[in-house]
Design a protein around this motif. Structure first.
Motif, PDB file in Angstrom:
ATOM      1  N   UNK A   1      20.471   4.608   8.108  1.00 38.39           N
ATOM      2  CA  UNK A   1      20.395   5.882   7.377  1.00 38.39           C
ATOM      3  C   UNK A   1      20.196   5.696   5.882  1.00 38.39           C
ATOM      4  N   UNK A   2      20.561   4.512   5.368  1.00 33.89           N
ATOM      5  CA  UNK A   2      20.413   4.245   3.930  1.00 33.89           C
ATOM      6  C   UNK A   2      18.972   3.959   3.528  1.00 33.89           C
ATOM      7  N   UNK A   3      18.055   3.977   4.504  1.00 33.37           N
ATOM      8  CA  UNK A   3      16.639   3.760   4.178  1.00 33.37           C
ATOM      9  C   UNK A   3      16.006   5.000   3.570  1.00 33.37           C
ATOM     10  N   UNK A   4      16.594   6.169   3.803  1.00 37.64           N
ATOM     11  CA  UNK A   4      16.014   7.423   3.326  1.00 37.64           C
ATOM     12  C   UNK A   4      16.132   7.510   1.811  1.00 37.64           C
TER      13      UNK A   4
ATOM     14  N   UNK B   1      23.735   3.289  -4.468  1.00 38.89           N
ATOM     15  CA  UNK B   1      23.714   2.058  -3.675  1.00 38.89           C
ATOM     16  C   UNK B   1      22.299   1.509  -3.569  1.00 38.89           C
ATOM     17  N   UNK B   2      21.302   2.363  -3.388  1.00 35.22           N
ATOM     18  CA  UNK B   2      19.909   1.898  -3.305  1.00 35.22           C
ATOM     19  C   UNK B   2      19.449   1.309  -4.626  1.00 35.22           C
ATOM     20  N   UNK B   3      19.814   1.963  -5.729  1.00 36.95           N
ATOM     21  CA  UNK B   3      19.416   1.442  -7.038  1.00 36.95           C
ATOM     22  C   UNK B   3      20.057   0.093  -7.312  1.00 36.95           C
ATOM     23  N   UNK B   4      21.338  -0.032  -6.968  1.00 35.98           N
ATOM     24  CA  UNK B   4      22.026  -1.302  -7.197  1.00 35.98           C
ATOM     25  C   UNK B   4      21.465  -2.405  -6.307  1.00 35.98           C
ATOM     26  N   UNK B   5      21.077  -2.038  -5.084  1.00 40.56           N
ATOM     27  CA  UNK B   5      20.558  -3.043  -4.141  1.00 40.56           C
ATOM     28  C   UNK B   5      19.179  -3.543  -4.543  1.00 40.56           C
TER      29      UNK B   5
END
Length: 376
Positions: free
Chosen positions: A212-215, A101-105
């Motif tokens: 929590x998705x910031x980690x 999700x982080x890579x896609x964002x």
């Protein structure tokens, strides 16, 4: 754009630098910033994060080619190369340790330069010593709350996304912090000795709340990530930029001494001048080969790349400082003014001996590796 990204290599980077960066570098240095239109152009050329896979907007560029690209940019403007360095560090860490999700964002935004990244490790009084981090990140009802101050942040004045290292509940954590998050304050740092257009800043975090998705990566994994991955890539980029400074000094001196005459004789025909130029030729080739070795080891996934990068950065940065000094000397009084770029090379080269591991730290590390090899 796809064709251009696929073809991105040293030659295309050189053409871009010669047209869009080098002619304006002195003006940017005096202004203390790289203008927005130039940053956009860099994105259009695919230079921000070409090593990212095509799925994320990059072209899957290998590390040897990335080093060559950063060398060419460093030849034109060390400030722009510094911006590429910290952006690369964040984007690489995202690719290596980010969630899907982080890579896609963030990946496509970083690859295109629509989002610019900065690396937040150094702190007032502690520098980049990871054991001295005082910025904290605590959990509060599932959210991360960050407090602290980071300093000497390259690109901090302009960056949209910060990779922040903080002391977590049990160990160091790495967090992705958007600039627009409430509690983030950016204070410009101006009038530096070198890389004056790299838009340094102090970045403060006052009760900054993140989901929590910031980690980035597992909690407690950040210390190893910094020491063995992200900082190594930053060091590699600085080594490449240092090679670029040597090449820029060589180009400037060859041009100047072929035109400048003393007593009717071109400076380039004087033996002492020829000796200085020959040393530049030799050292830029040696530094480029050391850089390429480190890049090949990175591409092969060989852990020996860590020491190879230390050696390349040490050799290239010391050579850059030495030859930038000689370049000013060759230009005489002209080299001390604003009419020739060698004064900028001189100031920028000094910075290369300090950032991403000072020369003193590099020598200690390189010697330590030599002694370790003697242990049965």
């Amino acid at each position: 754009m796809t064709d251009q990204l696929t073809a991105l290599d040293r030659a295309t980077a050189r053409r871009f630098v010669d047209e869009h960066i080098a002619p304006f570098a002195d003006a940017w240095d005096r202004a203390g910033a790289v203008p927005e239109e130039a940053l956009t152009r860099i994105g259009e050329a695919g230079l921000w994060a070409p090593f990212l896979p095509p799925r994320l907007g990059g072209s899957g560029t290998d590390m040897v080619t990335l080093g060559a690209i950063h060398e060419e940019v460093g030849r034109g403007c060390s400030s722009v190369r510094s911006l590429l360095t910290v952006h690369t560090m964040l984007a690489w860490a995202l690719r290596r340790w980010g969630s899907e999700a982080q890579r896609d964002r963030w990946g496509p935004e970083l690859a295109a330069g629509r989002v610019l990244g900065a690396f937040c490790l150094s702190e007032p009084g502690a520098g980049s010593d990871t054991s001295g981090i005082t910025t904290t990140a605590r959990l509060d009802g599932g959210a991360w709350v960050v407090d602290g101050v980071k300093k000497w942040i390259t690109g901090g004045q302009r960056a949209d996304l910060f990779l922040v290292f903080a002391r977590g509940p049990a160990a160091t954590v790495a967090l992705l912090v958007p600039r627009a998050t409430p509690g983030v304050t950016v204070t410009p740092i101006d009038d530096m000795l070198g890389t004056r257009a790299s838009m340094l800043a102090e970045v403060s975090f006052d009760g900054v709340r993140l989901g929590p998705d910031a980690l980035l990566g597992p909690s407690g994994f950040a210390s190893g990530m910094v020491l063995t991955g992200t900082l190594d890539l930053g060091r590699y980029s600085v080594a490449a930029g240092s090679v670029g400074i040597i090449q820029a000094c060589l180009d400037a001196c060859a041009d100047y001494t072929s035109r400048r005459r003393v007593g009717g004789t071109p400076l380039g025909e004087l033996p002492l001048i020829q000796a200085k130029v020959s040393d530049m030729v030799t050292d830029v080739r040696a530094a480029r080969l050391l850089l390429a070795e480190a890049g090949r080891l990175k591409d092969a996934g060989d852990e020996a790349t860590l020491m190879a990068t230390w050696v390349a950065k040490y050799f290239a940065s010391t050579a850059a400082a030495r030859h930038a000094s000689e370049a000013v000397q060759i230009h005489g009084a002209n080299g001390c003014g604003t009419g020739y770029p060698v004064a900028r090379y001189y100031r920028d080269a000094k910075v290369m001996e300090i950032i991403e591991g000072s020369n003193e730290i590099q020598r200690t590390t390189i010697a330590g590796e030599a002694y370790r090899r003697q242990v049965p």
